[in-house]
Design a protein around this motif. Structure first.
Motif, PDB file in Angstrom:
ATOM      1  N   UNK A  47      15.925 -55.270  51.173  1.00 21.47           N
ATOM      2  CA  UNK A  47      15.342 -56.045  52.501  1.00 21.47           C
ATOM      3  C   UNK A  47      14.289 -55.651  52.885  1.00 21.47           C
ATOM      4  N   UNK A  48      13.454 -54.480  52.983  1.00 18.02           N
ATOM      5  CA  UNK A  48      11.753 -54.617  53.489  1.00 18.02           C
ATOM      6  C   UNK A  48      11.177 -53.230  53.255  1.00 18.02           C
ATOM      7  N   UNK A  49      10.496 -53.656  52.873  1.00 20.29           N
ATOM      8  CA  UNK A  49       9.553 -52.667  51.741  1.00 20.29           C
ATOM      9  C   UNK A  49       8.096 -52.852  52.716  1.00 20.29           C
ATOM     10  N   UNK A  50       8.057 -51.851  53.354  1.00 23.72           N
ATOM     11  CA  UNK A  50       6.732 -51.390  54.111  1.00 23.72           C
ATOM     12  C   UNK A  50       5.784 -50.798  53.045  1.00 23.72           C
ATOM     13  N   UNK A  51       5.259 -50.377  52.259  1.00 28.30           N
ATOM     14  CA  UNK A  51       4.305 -50.153  50.889  1.00 28.30           C
ATOM     15  C   UNK A  51       4.828 -49.617  49.972  1.00 28.30           C
ATOM     16  N   UNK A  52       4.966 -49.711  48.535  1.00 28.00           N
ATOM     17  CA  UNK A  52       5.134 -49.689  47.672  1.00 28.00           C
ATOM     18  C   UNK A  52       4.297 -48.742  46.390  1.00 28.00           C
ATOM     19  N   UNK A  53       3.187 -48.590  47.491  1.00 29.24           N
ATOM     20  CA  UNK A  53       2.506 -47.678  46.089  1.00 29.24           C
ATOM     21  C   UNK A  53       2.635 -46.334  45.446  1.00 29.24           C
ATOM     22  N   UNK A 108      15.569 -46.374  43.703  1.00 28.12           N
ATOM     23  CA  UNK A 108      14.639 -47.865  43.437  1.00 28.12           C
ATOM     24  C   UNK A 108      13.666 -47.516  43.909  1.00 28.12           C
ATOM     25  N   UNK A 109      12.793 -46.578  44.693  1.00 27.44           N
ATOM     26  CA  UNK A 109      11.173 -46.303  45.882  1.00 27.44           C
ATOM     27  C   UNK A 109      10.632 -44.690  45.231  1.00 27.44           C
ATOM     28  N   UNK A 110      11.716 -44.274  46.053  1.00 24.03           N
ATOM     29  CA  UNK A 110      10.951 -42.753  45.987  1.00 24.03           C
ATOM     30  C   UNK A 110      11.215 -41.846  44.565  1.00 24.03           C
ATOM     31  N   UNK A 111      12.293 -42.329  43.309  1.00 24.82           N
ATOM     32  CA  UNK A 111      11.895 -41.595  41.973  1.00 24.82           C
ATOM     33  C   UNK A 111      11.997 -43.158  41.042  1.00 24.82           C
ATOM     34  N   UNK A 124      -0.295 -39.473  51.822  1.00 27.11           N
ATOM     35  CA  UNK A 124       1.211 -39.112  52.422  1.00 27.11           C
ATOM     36  C   UNK A 124       1.463 -39.834  53.096  1.00 27.11           C
ATOM     37  N   UNK A 125       1.578 -40.795  53.863  1.00 29.64           N
ATOM     38  CA  UNK A 125       2.033 -42.203  54.496  1.00 29.64           C
ATOM     39  C   UNK A 125       2.600 -43.373  53.597  1.00 29.64           C
ATOM     40  N   UNK A 126       1.965 -43.200  52.176  1.00 32.87           N
ATOM     41  CA  UNK A 126       2.593 -43.795  51.300  1.00 32.87           C
ATOM     42  C   UNK A 126       3.749 -43.419  51.185  1.00 32.87           C
ATOM     43  N   UNK A 127       3.807 -42.036  51.038  1.00 37.12           N
ATOM     44  CA  UNK A 127       5.532 -41.093  49.780  1.00 37.12           C
ATOM     45  C   UNK A 127       6.334 -41.232  51.083  1.00 37.12           C
ATOM     46  N   UNK A 128       6.294 -41.681  52.609  1.00 40.44           N
ATOM     47  CA  UNK A 128       6.670 -41.342  53.878  1.00 40.44           C
ATOM     48  C   UNK A 128       7.019 -43.178  53.747  1.00 40.44           C
ATOM     49  N   UNK A 187       2.569 -43.875  33.131  1.00 42.24           N
ATOM     50  CA  UNK A 187       3.064 -43.958  33.603  1.00 42.24           C
ATOM     51  C   UNK A 187       3.404 -44.364  35.051  1.00 42.24           C
ATOM     52  N   UNK A 188       3.800 -44.790  35.750  1.00 42.90           N
ATOM     53  CA  UNK A 188       3.605 -45.580  37.316  1.00 42.90           C
ATOM     54  C   UNK A 188       4.828 -44.742  37.234  1.00 42.90           C
ATOM     55  N   UNK A 189       4.294 -44.123  38.557  1.00 40.26           N
ATOM     56  CA  UNK A 189       5.265 -43.543  39.810  1.00 40.26           C
ATOM     57  C   UNK A 189       4.979 -43.042  41.416  1.00 40.26           C
ATOM     58  N   UNK A 190       5.808 -42.888  42.348  1.00 36.49           N
ATOM     59  CA  UNK A 190       5.241 -42.925  43.651  1.00 36.49           C
ATOM     60  C   UNK A 190       4.177 -41.897  43.564  1.00 36.49           C
ATOM     61  N   UNK A 191       3.448 -41.843  44.984  1.00 38.61           N
ATOM     62  CA  UNK A 191       2.315 -41.344  44.791  1.00 38.61           C
ATOM     63  C   UNK A 191       3.171 -39.901  45.177  1.00 38.61           C
ATOM     64  N   UNK A 192       2.786 -38.681  44.677  1.00 46.59           N
ATOM     65  CA  UNK A 192       3.366 -36.974  45.661  1.00 46.59           C
ATOM     66  C   UNK A 192       1.421 -36.322  45.821  1.00 46.59           C
ATOM     67  N   UNK A 193       2.116 -35.829  46.629  1.00 47.49           N
ATOM     68  CA  UNK A 193       0.757 -34.705  47.576  1.00 47.49           C
ATOM     69  C   UNK A 193      -0.732 -34.902  46.881  1.00 47.49           C
ATOM     70  N   UNK A 194      -0.019 -33.728  45.131  1.00 42.46           N
ATOM     71  CA  UNK A 194      -0.924 -33.790  44.299  1.00 42.46           C
ATOM     72  C   UNK A 194      -1.577 -34.646  43.863  1.00 42.46           C
TER      73      UNK A 194
END
Length: 153
Positions: A65-71, A1-4, A53-57, A13-20
């Motif tokens: 129930x707890x979204x820290x940040x979904x960048x 739901x978040x990581x993938x 890096x923080x966003x990936x974490x 295309x909208x997706x979670x950040x990658x280090x690249x």
């Protein structure tokens, strides 16, 4: 739901950040007026690297129930270039509220792409994450963003 997470629109295309993404994100947010209505300093390359890096974490820690940040990175399908960001996270004013936010490289503004991204992320927030409410905060002089919010309802 978040990581993938993978959200697609006609043009994006909208997706979670990658280090690249660090260099491309830095390029997008370094355009002259990007931070005109954002109450933060323009980030350095090192700042952007730390945010990614923080966003990936955060994506690994997020739950319904707890979204820290979904960048999320916004990728333009027609050239595969990272052109901005959007996401969901606790509001700066009331951390019990989940806020939608977005920013677009100025070279891609005025084409409806930010609206596409925001609509898609809101839909994902309501339908996939099952949020009951999403808020936002916009500088009153930021007329383009106010128009986007009108389109979002």
């Amino acid at each position: 739901m978040f990581v993938n997470a993978l959200i697609e629109t006609e043009d994006l295309v909208i997706r979670p950040y990658k280090i690249e993404d660090i260099d491309a994100l830095y390029e997008a947010v370094s355009t002259p007026d990007f931070y005109k209505y954002i109450p933060e300093e323009v980030p350095t390359h090192e700042d952007v690297a730390n945010i990614v890096k923080w966003s990936v974490d955060c994506c690994r820690k997020n739950t319904q129930d707890k979204i820290y940040k979904f960048n999320l990175a916004i990728i333009y399908k027609h050239n595969h270039k990272l052109i901005g960001f959007c996401g969901l996270g606790p509001s700066d004013i009331d951390s019990s509220e989940i806020e939608i936010y977005y920013g677009m490289d100025e070279r891609y503004r005025g084409k409806g792409l930010t609206t596409q991204a925001a609509k898609a992320v809101m839909k994902y927030g309501f339908e996939t994450i099952a949020l009951n409410r999403i808020v936002t905060i916009v500088h009153p002089d930021n007329l383009p963003s106010l128009k986007i919010l009108e389109k979002l309802g």
